[in-house]
Design an enzyme around this catalytic site. Structure first.
Site, PDB file in Angstrom:
ATOM      1  N   HIS A 152       8.833 -34.600  29.879  1.00 52.60           N
ATOM      2  CA  HIS A 152       8.418 -35.327  31.085  1.00 52.60           C
ATOM      3  C   HIS A 152       8.987 -36.741  30.982  1.00 52.60           C
ATOM      4  CE1 HIS A 152       5.607 -37.494  33.719  1.00 52.60           C
ATOM      5  NE2 HIS A 152       5.227 -36.317  34.222  1.00 52.60           N
TER       6      HIS A 152
ATOM      7  N   ASP B 108       3.201 -34.966  22.942  1.00 51.78           N
ATOM      8  CA  ASP B 108       2.684 -35.152  24.299  1.00 51.78           C
ATOM      9  C   ASP B 108       1.884 -33.895  24.631  1.00 51.78           C
ATOM     10  OD1 ASP B 108       2.297 -34.966  27.021  1.00 51.78           O
ATOM     11  OD2 ASP B 108       4.400 -35.275  27.567  1.00 51.78           O
TER      12      ASP B 108
ATOM     13  N   GLN C 293      -0.271 -31.242  28.836  1.00 50.44           N
ATOM     14  CA  GLN C 293      -0.477 -29.924  29.448  1.00 50.44           C
ATOM     15  C   GLN C 293      -1.259 -28.965  28.556  1.00 50.44           C
ATOM     16  OE1 GLN C 293       0.089 -29.414  32.485  1.00 50.44           O
ATOM     17  NE2 GLN C 293       1.362 -31.206  32.922  1.00 50.44           N
TER      18      GLN C 293
ATOM     19  N   LYS D 210      -6.162 -34.448  33.355  1.00 50.07           N
ATOM     20  CA  LYS D 210      -5.617 -33.089  33.247  1.00 50.07           C
ATOM     21  C   LYS D 210      -6.530 -32.193  32.418  1.00 50.07           C
ATOM     22  CE  LYS D 210      -1.014 -34.384  34.395  1.00 50.07           C
ATOM     23  NZ  LYS D 210       0.336 -34.734  34.073  1.00 50.07           N
TER      24      LYS D 210
ATOM     25  N   CYS E  31       9.069 -34.809  37.491  1.00 48.81           N
ATOM     26  CA  CYS E  31       9.311 -35.838  36.467  1.00 48.81           C
ATOM     27  C   CYS E  31      10.081 -35.290  35.277  1.00 48.81           C
ATOM     28  CB  CYS E  31       8.010 -36.503  36.000  1.00 48.81           C
ATOM     29  SG  CYS E  31       7.198 -37.420  37.291  1.00 48.81           S
TER      30      CYS E  31
END
Lengths: 142, 402
Positions: free
Chosen positions: B119, B196, B199, B222, B360
Protein backbone atom coordinates in the site's frame (compact mmCIF):
# COMPACT_ATOMS: atom_id res chain seq x y z
CA UNK A 1 -31.17 9.25 -9.19
CA UNK A 2 -32.12 5.57 -9.28
CA UNK A 3 -30.71 2.74 -11.35
CA UNK A 4 -33.21 3.25 -14.18
CA UNK A 5 -32.39 6.98 -14.40
CA UNK A 6 -28.71 6.13 -14.57
CA UNK A 7 -29.35 3.52 -17.26
CA UNK A 8 -31.37 6.07 -19.22
CA UNK A 9 -28.56 8.64 -19.18
CA UNK A 10 -26.01 6.02 -20.15
CA UNK A 11 -28.27 4.89 -23.01
CA UNK A 12 -29.00 8.41 -24.23
CA UNK A 13 -25.47 9.71 -24.40
CA UNK A 14 -22.76 7.91 -22.49
CA UNK A 15 -22.53 4.42 -23.98
CA UNK A 16 -22.27 5.55 -27.61
CA UNK A 17 -19.58 8.14 -26.84
CA UNK A 18 -17.76 5.61 -24.68
CA UNK A 19 -17.76 3.06 -27.48
CA UNK A 20 -16.98 5.51 -30.29
CA UNK A 21 -15.54 8.64 -28.74
CA UNK A 22 -15.17 11.69 -30.99
CA UNK A 23 -11.71 13.10 -31.62
CA UNK A 24 -10.18 10.20 -29.69
CA UNK A 25 -6.79 10.30 -31.36
CA UNK A 26 -3.16 10.61 -30.38
CA UNK A 27 -1.79 13.69 -32.18
CA UNK A 28 1.76 14.97 -32.36
CA UNK A 29 1.32 18.41 -33.98
CA UNK A 30 -0.42 19.99 -30.96
CA UNK A 31 -0.39 23.74 -30.36
CA UNK A 32 -1.16 22.97 -26.73
CA UNK A 33 -1.01 19.65 -24.95
CA UNK A 34 -1.99 19.00 -21.36
CA UNK A 35 -3.12 16.28 -18.97
CA UNK A 36 -6.54 15.63 -17.49
CA UNK A 37 -5.71 13.34 -14.58
CA UNK A 38 -7.53 12.24 -11.46
CA UNK A 39 -5.05 10.60 -9.08
CA UNK A 40 -7.87 9.33 -6.86
CA UNK A 41 -9.24 6.99 -9.51
CA UNK A 42 -6.53 6.74 -12.16
CA UNK A 43 -8.45 8.34 -15.05
CA UNK A 44 -5.84 9.89 -17.28
CA UNK A 45 -6.19 11.63 -20.63
CA UNK A 46 -3.82 13.70 -22.71
CA UNK A 47 -5.66 16.54 -24.41
CA UNK A 48 -4.29 18.16 -27.55
CA UNK A 49 -5.43 21.43 -29.11
CA UNK A 50 -4.48 22.21 -32.68
CA UNK A 51 -4.83 25.83 -33.69
CA UNK A 52 -5.69 27.08 -37.15
CA UNK A 53 -3.22 29.96 -37.16
CA UNK A 54 -5.07 32.09 -39.70
CA UNK A 55 -8.46 31.94 -38.07
CA UNK A 56 -7.34 31.28 -34.49
CA UNK A 57 -9.78 28.39 -34.31
CA UNK A 58 -9.06 25.20 -32.44
CA UNK A 59 -9.70 21.50 -32.86
CA UNK A 60 -9.45 19.32 -29.77
CA UNK A 61 -8.30 15.69 -29.50
CA UNK A 62 -7.83 13.37 -26.56
CA UNK A 63 -6.55 9.91 -25.77
CA UNK A 64 -5.98 7.87 -22.65
CA UNK A 65 -7.92 5.78 -20.15
CA UNK A 66 -10.91 6.46 -17.97
CA UNK A 67 -14.46 5.48 -17.09
CA UNK A 68 -17.38 5.75 -19.51
CA UNK A 69 -18.49 9.03 -17.94
CA UNK A 70 -15.13 10.78 -18.12
CA UNK A 71 -14.54 9.51 -21.65
CA UNK A 72 -18.02 10.42 -22.93
CA UNK A 73 -17.78 13.80 -21.26
CA UNK A 74 -14.39 14.51 -22.88
CA UNK A 75 -15.77 13.34 -26.23
CA UNK A 76 -18.77 15.68 -25.96
CA UNK A 77 -16.42 18.52 -24.96
CA UNK A 78 -14.25 17.95 -28.05
CA UNK A 79 -17.34 18.12 -30.29
CA UNK A 80 -18.47 21.37 -28.71
CA UNK A 81 -15.18 23.22 -29.05
CA UNK A 82 -14.60 22.35 -32.70
CA UNK A 83 -13.66 25.47 -34.70
CA UNK A 84 -14.02 27.72 -31.68
CA UNK A 85 -11.61 30.41 -30.53
CA UNK A 86 -9.84 30.29 -27.20
CA UNK A 87 -12.30 32.78 -25.71
CA UNK A 88 -15.28 30.81 -27.00
CA UNK A 89 -13.90 27.56 -25.56
CA UNK A 90 -13.37 29.20 -22.18
CA UNK A 91 -16.97 30.41 -22.24
CA UNK A 92 -18.31 26.97 -23.20
CA UNK A 93 -16.34 25.29 -20.40
CA UNK A 94 -17.33 27.89 -17.81
CA UNK A 95 -21.02 27.69 -18.73
CA UNK A 96 -21.05 23.92 -18.51
CA UNK A 97 -19.18 23.83 -15.20
CA UNK A 98 -21.48 26.46 -13.71
CA UNK A 99 -24.55 24.50 -14.84
CA UNK A 100 -23.02 21.33 -13.46
CA UNK A 101 -22.34 22.89 -10.07
CA UNK A 102 -25.59 24.86 -9.72
CA UNK A 103 -28.43 23.34 -7.75
CA UNK A 104 -30.99 24.68 -10.22
CA UNK A 105 -31.19 23.33 -13.72
CA UNK A 106 -29.91 25.65 -16.46
CA UNK A 107 -30.63 25.08 -20.12
CA UNK A 108 -27.48 24.32 -22.10
CA UNK A 109 -27.12 24.73 -25.87
CA UNK A 110 -27.29 21.04 -26.89
CA UNK A 111 -29.28 17.93 -26.04
CA UNK A 112 -26.15 16.00 -25.11
CA UNK A 113 -24.98 18.67 -22.68
CA UNK A 114 -28.41 18.72 -21.09
CA UNK A 115 -28.20 14.95 -20.62
CA UNK A 116 -24.63 15.04 -19.35
CA UNK A 117 -25.40 17.74 -16.80
CA UNK A 118 -27.93 15.44 -15.13
CA UNK A 119 -25.03 13.37 -13.74
CA UNK A 120 -24.67 16.14 -11.14
CA UNK A 121 -27.30 14.24 -9.14
CA UNK A 122 -24.89 11.34 -8.92
CA UNK A 123 -22.57 12.70 -6.23
CA UNK A 124 -19.95 9.95 -6.46
CA UNK A 125 -19.27 10.70 -10.12
CA UNK A 126 -18.94 14.49 -10.23
CA UNK A 127 -15.19 14.41 -10.87
CA UNK A 128 -15.58 12.00 -13.79
CA UNK A 129 -17.78 14.39 -15.77
CA UNK A 130 -15.77 17.51 -14.94
CA UNK A 131 -12.28 16.07 -15.50
CA UNK A 132 -11.63 17.14 -19.11
CA UNK A 133 -13.61 20.39 -18.80
CA UNK A 134 -11.64 21.56 -15.79
CA UNK A 135 -8.32 20.62 -17.39
CA UNK A 136 -9.29 22.50 -20.57
CA UNK A 137 -10.29 25.61 -18.66
CA UNK A 138 -7.16 25.58 -16.53
CA UNK A 139 -4.89 25.13 -19.56
CA UNK A 140 -6.52 27.92 -21.57
CA UNK A 141 -6.59 30.35 -18.67
CA UNK A 142 -2.87 29.93 -17.98
CA UNK B 1 -21.01 -23.13 11.38
CA UNK B 2 -20.68 -19.43 12.01
CA UNK B 3 -23.87 -17.54 12.80
CA UNK B 4 -23.31 -14.60 10.45
CA UNK B 5 -26.81 -13.25 11.05
CA UNK B 6 -26.31 -12.82 14.78
CA UNK B 7 -22.98 -11.07 14.10
CA UNK B 8 -24.63 -8.81 11.53
CA UNK B 9 -27.34 -7.85 14.01
CA UNK B 10 -24.67 -6.29 16.23
CA UNK B 11 -23.85 -3.72 13.52
CA UNK B 12 -26.37 -0.84 13.49
CA UNK B 13 -25.44 0.21 9.93
CA UNK B 14 -27.36 -2.79 8.60
CA UNK B 15 -30.44 -1.70 10.53
CA UNK B 16 -30.12 1.80 9.06
CA UNK B 17 -29.66 0.33 5.55
CA UNK B 18 -31.43 -3.04 5.55
CA UNK B 19 -30.55 -3.92 1.95
CA UNK B 20 -26.89 -2.93 2.14
CA UNK B 21 -24.32 -5.37 0.79
CA UNK B 22 -21.12 -3.96 2.23
CA UNK B 23 -18.10 -5.30 0.37
CA UNK B 24 -15.56 -2.56 1.05
CA UNK B 25 -14.14 -3.87 4.30
CA UNK B 26 -10.53 -3.46 3.18
CA UNK B 27 -11.19 0.31 3.16
CA UNK B 28 -12.93 0.29 6.52
CA UNK B 29 -15.06 -2.18 8.45
CA UNK B 30 -18.37 -1.26 10.04
CA UNK B 31 -18.63 -0.70 13.80
CA UNK B 32 -20.57 -2.92 16.21
CA UNK B 33 -22.99 -1.26 18.62
CA UNK B 34 -20.76 -2.02 21.62
CA UNK B 35 -17.95 0.14 20.15
CA UNK B 36 -20.30 3.02 19.33
CA UNK B 37 -21.82 2.74 22.82
CA UNK B 38 -18.39 2.76 24.50
CA UNK B 39 -17.44 5.99 22.73
CA UNK B 40 -20.79 7.60 23.57
CA UNK B 41 -20.50 6.45 27.18
CA UNK B 42 -17.02 7.94 27.47
CA UNK B 43 -18.16 11.34 26.21
CA UNK B 44 -21.41 11.18 28.17
CA UNK B 45 -20.20 10.14 31.58
CA UNK B 46 -16.43 9.57 31.68
CA UNK B 47 -14.94 12.47 29.72
CA UNK B 48 -11.71 14.01 31.03
CA UNK B 49 -8.18 14.53 29.80
CA UNK B 50 -5.56 11.97 30.79
CA UNK B 51 -2.23 12.06 32.63
CA UNK B 52 -2.90 15.59 33.91
CA UNK B 53 -5.63 15.80 36.47
CA UNK B 54 -5.65 14.39 39.99
CA UNK B 55 -9.44 14.31 40.07
CA UNK B 56 -11.36 11.05 39.74
CA UNK B 57 -12.62 11.46 36.16
CA UNK B 58 -9.10 12.15 34.89
CA UNK B 59 -7.64 9.27 36.85
CA UNK B 60 -10.31 6.91 35.48
CA UNK B 61 -9.76 8.12 31.91
CA UNK B 62 -6.01 7.63 32.36
CA UNK B 63 -6.54 4.13 33.64
CA UNK B 64 -8.87 3.23 30.78
CA UNK B 65 -6.36 4.63 28.28
CA UNK B 66 -3.30 2.97 29.77
CA UNK B 67 -4.97 -0.38 30.39
CA UNK B 68 -5.76 -0.52 26.67
CA UNK B 69 -2.00 -0.80 26.06
CA UNK B 70 -2.09 -4.11 27.92
CA UNK B 71 -5.18 -5.25 25.96
CA UNK B 72 -3.51 -4.37 22.65
CA UNK B 73 -0.22 -5.99 23.70
CA UNK B 74 -2.03 -9.24 24.49
CA UNK B 75 -4.00 -8.90 21.24
CA UNK B 76 -0.83 -8.76 19.12
CA UNK B 77 1.01 -11.40 21.13
CA UNK B 78 3.31 -9.20 23.21
CA UNK B 79 3.74 -9.65 26.95
CA UNK B 80 4.74 -6.04 27.51
CA UNK B 81 2.37 -3.07 27.35
CA UNK B 82 5.31 -0.68 26.93
CA UNK B 83 5.81 -2.08 23.39
CA UNK B 84 2.52 -0.49 22.26
CA UNK B 85 2.09 3.11 21.10
CA UNK B 86 -1.18 4.68 20.01
CA UNK B 87 -1.03 6.58 16.72
CA UNK B 88 -3.48 7.97 14.17
CA UNK B 89 -3.33 4.78 12.14
CA UNK B 90 -1.18 2.42 10.09
CA UNK B 91 0.22 5.24 7.96
CA UNK B 92 1.43 7.25 10.93
CA UNK B 93 2.88 4.16 12.62
CA UNK B 94 4.96 3.34 9.54
CA UNK B 95 6.07 6.95 9.12
CA UNK B 96 7.26 7.00 12.73
CA UNK B 97 9.50 3.99 12.19
CA UNK B 98 10.81 5.38 8.89
CA UNK B 99 11.51 8.86 10.22
CA UNK B 100 12.22 8.38 13.92
CA UNK B 101 14.21 5.17 13.81
CA UNK B 102 15.49 4.10 10.37
CA UNK B 103 16.40 7.60 9.17
CA UNK B 104 19.18 8.13 11.69
CA UNK B 105 20.59 4.65 11.05
CA UNK B 106 20.49 4.70 7.24
CA UNK B 107 23.64 5.54 5.26
CA UNK B 108 23.94 6.41 1.58
CA UNK B 109 25.38 3.01 0.56
CA UNK B 110 22.64 1.09 2.39
CA UNK B 111 19.20 -0.12 1.35
CA UNK B 112 15.62 -0.78 2.41
CA UNK B 113 13.68 -3.79 1.12
CA UNK B 114 9.93 -3.62 0.41
CA UNK B 115 7.67 -5.43 -2.07
CA UNK B 116 5.75 -4.32 -5.13
CA UNK B 117 2.40 -5.10 -3.49
CA UNK B 118 2.72 -2.54 -0.69
CA UNK B 119 0.00 0.00 0.00
CA UNK B 120 1.28 3.54 -0.59
CA UNK B 121 1.43 3.87 3.22
CA UNK B 122 4.18 1.25 3.31
CA UNK B 123 5.78 2.42 0.08
CA UNK B 124 6.09 6.20 0.01
CA UNK B 125 7.65 6.69 3.51
CA UNK B 126 10.50 4.35 2.48
CA UNK B 127 10.81 5.85 -0.99
CA UNK B 128 11.05 9.37 0.46
CA UNK B 129 13.53 8.26 3.11
CA UNK B 130 15.79 6.57 0.55
CA UNK B 131 15.70 9.71 -1.61
CA UNK B 132 16.62 11.92 1.34
CA UNK B 133 19.53 9.71 2.33
CA UNK B 134 20.56 8.70 -1.23
CA UNK B 135 20.01 5.08 -0.19
CA UNK B 136 18.62 2.31 -2.37
CA UNK B 137 14.97 1.20 -2.25
CA UNK B 138 14.81 -2.45 -3.27
CA UNK B 139 11.33 -3.39 -4.47
CA UNK B 140 10.84 -7.14 -4.58
CA UNK B 141 8.68 -8.21 -7.54
CA UNK B 142 5.75 -10.65 -7.52
CA UNK B 143 5.22 -13.76 -9.58
CA UNK B 144 2.29 -13.98 -11.99
CA UNK B 145 -0.03 -15.33 -9.28
CA UNK B 146 0.53 -12.32 -7.07
CA UNK B 147 2.85 -14.03 -4.59
CA UNK B 148 6.10 -12.40 -3.49
CA UNK B 149 9.09 -13.82 -5.34
CA UNK B 150 10.69 -15.25 -2.20
CA UNK B 151 13.96 -16.09 -3.95
CA UNK B 152 14.36 -12.45 -4.99
CA UNK B 153 13.32 -11.26 -1.53
CA UNK B 154 16.00 -13.38 0.11
CA UNK B 155 18.75 -12.25 -2.27
CA UNK B 156 17.64 -8.60 -1.85
CA UNK B 157 18.42 -8.70 1.87
CA UNK B 158 22.15 -8.20 2.50
CA UNK B 159 24.42 -6.75 5.15
CA UNK B 160 23.61 -3.25 3.90
CA UNK B 161 19.84 -3.68 4.44
CA UNK B 162 18.48 -1.51 7.25
CA UNK B 163 14.91 -2.81 7.34
CA UNK B 164 12.50 -5.08 5.48
CA UNK B 165 8.95 -3.69 5.36
CA UNK B 166 6.00 -5.61 3.98
CA UNK B 167 2.31 -6.24 4.43
CA UNK B 168 0.84 -9.33 6.06
CA UNK B 169 -2.15 -9.37 3.68
CA UNK B 170 -2.22 -7.42 0.42
CA UNK B 171 -5.05 -4.87 0.27
CA UNK B 172 -5.38 -5.35 -3.50
CA UNK B 173 -4.70 -9.04 -4.17
CA UNK B 174 -5.58 -10.57 -0.80
CA UNK B 175 -2.25 -12.45 -0.79
CA UNK B 176 -1.27 -13.75 2.67
CA UNK B 177 2.46 -13.32 2.93
CA UNK B 178 4.59 -15.86 4.86
CA UNK B 179 5.74 -13.28 7.38
CA UNK B 180 7.29 -15.69 9.89
CA UNK B 181 9.42 -17.21 7.15
CA UNK B 182 10.45 -13.78 5.86
CA UNK B 183 11.31 -12.58 9.38
CA UNK B 184 13.48 -15.71 9.73
CA UNK B 185 15.41 -14.89 6.54
CA UNK B 186 15.85 -11.24 7.52
CA UNK B 187 16.99 -12.06 11.05
CA UNK B 188 19.67 -14.41 9.70
CA UNK B 189 21.24 -11.22 8.40
CA UNK B 190 20.35 -9.21 11.51
CA UNK B 191 17.85 -7.09 9.60
CA UNK B 192 14.67 -5.99 11.44
CA UNK B 193 11.24 -6.42 9.84
CA UNK B 194 8.24 -4.09 9.89
CA UNK B 195 4.82 -5.64 9.21
CA UNK B 196 1.86 -3.65 7.89
CA UNK B 197 -0.98 -5.62 9.47
CA UNK B 198 -3.80 -3.27 8.40
CA UNK B 199 -5.65 -6.03 6.54
CA UNK B 200 -4.86 -8.91 8.85
CA UNK B 201 -5.20 -7.54 12.39
CA UNK B 202 -8.98 -8.02 12.61
CA UNK B 203 -8.92 -11.81 12.54
CA UNK B 204 -5.42 -13.20 12.04
CA UNK B 205 -3.20 -13.93 14.99
CA UNK B 206 -0.22 -11.61 14.71
CA UNK B 207 1.92 -13.27 17.40
CA UNK B 208 4.62 -10.63 17.24
CA UNK B 209 6.84 -12.35 19.80
CA UNK B 210 6.68 -15.90 18.50
CA UNK B 211 6.95 -14.66 14.89
CA UNK B 212 9.89 -12.42 15.82
CA UNK B 213 8.28 -9.30 14.32
CA UNK B 214 10.26 -6.15 15.17
CA UNK B 215 7.72 -3.46 14.23
CA UNK B 216 4.02 -3.80 13.45
CA UNK B 217 1.30 -1.33 12.49
CA UNK B 218 -2.47 -1.44 12.12
CA UNK B 219 -5.52 0.85 12.22
CA UNK B 220 -8.49 0.82 14.56
CA UNK B 221 -11.05 1.46 11.84
CA UNK B 222 -10.19 -1.75 9.99
CA UNK B 223 -10.79 -3.89 13.08
CA UNK B 224 -14.29 -2.57 13.93
CA UNK B 225 -12.89 0.31 16.00
CA UNK B 226 -12.98 4.09 15.50
CA UNK B 227 -11.35 6.17 12.80
CA UNK B 228 -8.23 8.12 13.72
CA UNK B 229 -6.64 5.65 16.11
CA UNK B 230 -3.97 3.11 15.29
CA UNK B 231 -1.30 0.98 16.83
CA UNK B 232 2.45 0.73 16.61
CA UNK B 233 4.24 -2.22 18.15
CA UNK B 234 7.98 -1.93 18.71
CA UNK B 235 10.01 -4.89 19.92
CA UNK B 236 11.61 -4.21 23.28
CA UNK B 237 15.16 -4.19 21.94
CA UNK B 238 14.37 -1.27 19.63
CA UNK B 239 12.43 0.78 22.17
CA UNK B 240 15.40 3.02 23.17
CA UNK B 241 16.00 3.82 19.50
CA UNK B 242 12.57 5.24 18.62
CA UNK B 243 12.85 9.02 18.97
CA UNK B 244 10.03 11.53 19.34
CA UNK B 245 8.76 12.83 16.01
CA UNK B 246 6.50 15.67 17.06
CA UNK B 247 7.04 17.86 20.08
CA UNK B 248 4.76 19.40 22.66
CA UNK B 249 3.08 18.76 25.96
CA UNK B 250 2.72 15.35 27.55
CA UNK B 251 5.87 13.71 26.22
CA UNK B 252 8.56 15.48 28.20
CA UNK B 253 10.69 14.59 31.17
CA UNK B 254 12.03 18.10 31.86
CA UNK B 255 12.00 21.39 29.98
CA UNK B 256 14.37 24.28 30.61
CA UNK B 257 15.04 27.41 28.58
CA UNK B 258 18.15 25.69 27.28
CA UNK B 259 16.95 22.17 26.47
CA UNK B 260 14.33 19.44 26.83
CA UNK B 261 14.58 15.80 27.78
CA UNK B 262 11.89 13.36 26.77
CA UNK B 263 10.03 10.41 28.19
CA UNK B 264 10.91 7.09 26.64
CA UNK B 265 8.83 5.20 24.04
CA UNK B 266 5.84 4.89 23.88
CA UNK B 267 5.13 8.10 25.84
CA UNK B 268 7.62 10.09 23.75
CA UNK B 269 5.20 9.77 20.82
CA UNK B 270 2.29 11.29 22.75
CA UNK B 271 2.86 14.99 22.04
CA UNK B 272 -0.33 16.94 22.62
CA UNK B 273 -3.65 15.54 23.72
CA UNK B 274 -4.16 11.92 22.72
CA UNK B 275 -7.16 10.51 20.89
CA UNK B 276 -8.60 9.23 24.16
CA UNK B 277 -12.09 8.34 22.93
CA UNK B 278 -10.43 6.57 19.97
CA UNK B 279 -8.37 4.42 22.31
CA UNK B 280 -11.46 3.67 24.44
CA UNK B 281 -13.27 2.60 21.26
CA UNK B 282 -10.28 0.53 20.17
CA UNK B 283 -10.28 -1.23 23.51
CA UNK B 284 -13.93 -2.18 23.04
CA UNK B 285 -13.27 -3.32 19.46
CA UNK B 286 -10.59 -5.67 20.78
CA UNK B 287 -12.99 -6.99 23.44
CA UNK B 288 -15.50 -7.56 20.63
CA UNK B 289 -12.94 -9.46 18.51
CA UNK B 290 -11.81 -11.52 21.49
CA UNK B 291 -15.37 -12.78 21.85
CA UNK B 292 -15.49 -13.94 18.21
CA UNK B 293 -14.70 -17.45 17.08
CA UNK B 294 -11.77 -16.21 15.05
CA UNK B 295 -10.58 -19.44 13.47
CA UNK B 296 -14.12 -20.39 12.41
CA UNK B 297 -14.61 -16.92 10.93
CA UNK B 298 -11.33 -17.17 9.03
CA UNK B 299 -12.54 -20.48 7.57
CA UNK B 300 -15.93 -18.94 6.74
CA UNK B 301 -14.37 -15.95 4.97
CA UNK B 302 -11.83 -18.10 3.12
CA UNK B 303 -14.70 -20.27 1.84
CA UNK B 304 -16.73 -17.17 0.98
CA UNK B 305 -13.82 -15.70 -1.00
CA UNK B 306 -13.41 -18.98 -2.90
CA UNK B 307 -17.15 -19.06 -3.58
CA UNK B 308 -17.00 -15.49 -4.87
CA UNK B 309 -14.00 -16.31 -7.08
CA UNK B 310 -15.88 -19.27 -8.53
CA UNK B 311 -19.07 -17.29 -9.17
CA UNK B 312 -17.21 -14.33 -10.69
CA UNK B 313 -15.99 -16.89 -13.23
CA UNK B 314 -19.58 -17.00 -14.59
CA UNK B 315 -19.22 -13.42 -15.86
CA UNK B 316 -17.86 -13.26 -19.34
CA UNK B 317 -14.86 -10.97 -19.74
CA UNK B 318 -14.24 -10.70 -16.00
CA UNK B 319 -10.66 -11.16 -14.94
CA UNK B 320 -9.50 -11.55 -11.35
CA UNK B 321 -6.07 -10.15 -10.53
CA UNK B 322 -3.69 -12.82 -9.34
CA UNK B 323 -4.34 -16.20 -7.80
CA UNK B 324 -2.04 -16.27 -4.79
CA UNK B 325 -1.25 -19.55 -3.02
CA UNK B 326 -2.65 -18.30 0.27
CA UNK B 327 -5.20 -15.53 0.06
CA UNK B 328 -7.86 -14.01 2.25
CA UNK B 329 -11.00 -11.97 1.93
CA UNK B 330 -10.08 -9.69 -0.97
CA UNK B 331 -10.61 -10.02 -4.74
CA UNK B 332 -9.76 -7.39 -7.34
CA UNK B 333 -11.08 -7.70 -10.85
CA UNK B 334 -11.68 -5.97 -14.16
CA UNK B 335 -14.61 -6.41 -16.53
CA UNK B 336 -13.82 -6.12 -20.24
CA UNK B 337 -15.00 -2.82 -21.72
CA UNK B 338 -16.59 -1.61 -18.48
CA UNK B 339 -14.47 0.71 -16.38
CA UNK B 340 -14.35 -0.08 -12.62
CA UNK B 341 -16.05 3.23 -11.78
CA UNK B 342 -18.99 2.41 -14.02
CA UNK B 343 -19.20 -1.06 -12.47
CA UNK B 344 -19.14 0.46 -9.01
CA UNK B 345 -21.83 3.05 -9.86
CA UNK B 346 -24.24 0.43 -11.16
CA UNK B 347 -23.57 -1.88 -8.20
CA UNK B 348 -24.24 1.10 -5.92
CA UNK B 349 -27.73 1.38 -7.34
CA UNK B 350 -28.32 -2.19 -6.19
CA UNK B 351 -27.08 -1.18 -2.70
CA UNK B 352 -23.78 -3.00 -3.17
CA UNK B 353 -20.75 -1.09 -1.91
CA UNK B 354 -17.45 -1.99 -3.58
CA UNK B 355 -14.27 -0.04 -4.15
CA UNK B 356 -13.11 1.05 -7.60
CA UNK B 357 -9.75 2.57 -8.42
CA UNK B 358 -6.10 1.96 -7.70
CA UNK B 359 -6.49 1.04 -4.01
CA UNK B 360 -3.36 3.02 -3.10
CA UNK B 361 -1.20 0.43 -4.86
CA UNK B 362 -0.31 2.32 -8.03
CA UNK B 363 3.12 0.66 -8.54
CA UNK B 364 1.49 -2.79 -8.34
CA UNK B 365 -1.27 -1.98 -10.85
CA UNK B 366 1.16 -0.27 -13.20
CA UNK B 367 3.36 -3.37 -13.17
CA UNK B 368 0.29 -5.37 -14.22
CA UNK B 369 -0.57 -2.70 -16.80
CA UNK B 370 -4.01 -2.23 -15.26
CA UNK B 371 -5.17 1.35 -14.66
CA UNK B 372 -7.87 0.49 -12.10
CA UNK B 373 -9.86 -2.43 -10.70
CA UNK B 374 -13.05 -3.23 -8.83
CA UNK B 375 -12.30 -4.65 -5.40
CA UNK B 376 -14.58 -6.68 -3.17
CA UNK B 377 -13.43 -7.31 0.39
CA UNK B 378 -15.27 -9.37 2.98
CA UNK B 379 -15.72 -9.22 6.70
CA UNK B 380 -17.46 -11.14 9.45
CA UNK B 381 -21.01 -10.04 8.53
CA UNK B 382 -20.81 -11.08 4.87
CA UNK B 383 -22.46 -14.23 3.55
CA UNK B 384 -23.11 -16.13 0.34
CA UNK B 385 -26.27 -14.06 -0.13
CA UNK B 386 -24.06 -10.97 -0.54
CA UNK B 387 -21.99 -12.73 -3.21
CA UNK B 388 -25.16 -13.89 -4.99
CA UNK B 389 -26.48 -10.31 -5.05
CA UNK B 390 -23.15 -9.13 -6.47
CA UNK B 391 -23.27 -11.71 -9.25
CA UNK B 392 -26.89 -10.90 -10.20
CA UNK B 393 -26.03 -7.21 -10.37
CA UNK B 394 -22.89 -7.80 -12.45
CA UNK B 395 -24.80 -10.02 -14.87
CA UNK B 396 -27.48 -7.38 -15.27
CA UNK B 397 -24.82 -4.74 -15.96
CA UNK B 398 -23.14 -6.94 -18.57
CA UNK B 399 -26.48 -7.38 -20.32
CA UNK B 400 -27.16 -3.65 -20.27
CA UNK B 401 -23.69 -2.69 -21.51
CA UNK B 402 -23.90 -4.85 -24.69
Amino acid sequence: MNRDDLKKIYNQAILSHNKNPSHFEKKTNCSRSFKAYNPMCGDRYQICLIENEERHHFQGFFHGFGCALSKASASILMEHIKDKTKEEIIEICEKFLIAFNEKDNMLLPSTELNILVQIKEHKARLDCVQLAWRAMLEALKK
Amino acid sequence: MVDVLSIKQQFPIFEAHPGLVYLDNAATTQRPKCVIDAITKFYTSENANIHRGVYSLSAQATEAYESTRQDVATFVGSKKPQTIAFTKGTTESINIIANSFVEKELQADENIVITLMEHHANFIPWQMLCKRKSAELRIVPLDQNGDIDLGKLITSIDDKTKIVALNHISNTLGTINPIAEIVGWAHKKDVPVMIDAAQSAALHNLEVESNGIDFLAFSGHKIFGPFGVGVLYVDEKFIPKVDPYTFGGGMIEAVTTAETSFLSYPHNLDAGTSNISGVIGLSKAIDFINELQKSKLIDHLAALTDYCRERLGEIEGLQILGNPKKHFGILSFTVDEIHPHDVSSFLNHDSIAVRAGMHCTQPLLESMEIPATVRVSFSIYNSKTDVDRLIVSLKDLKKFWK
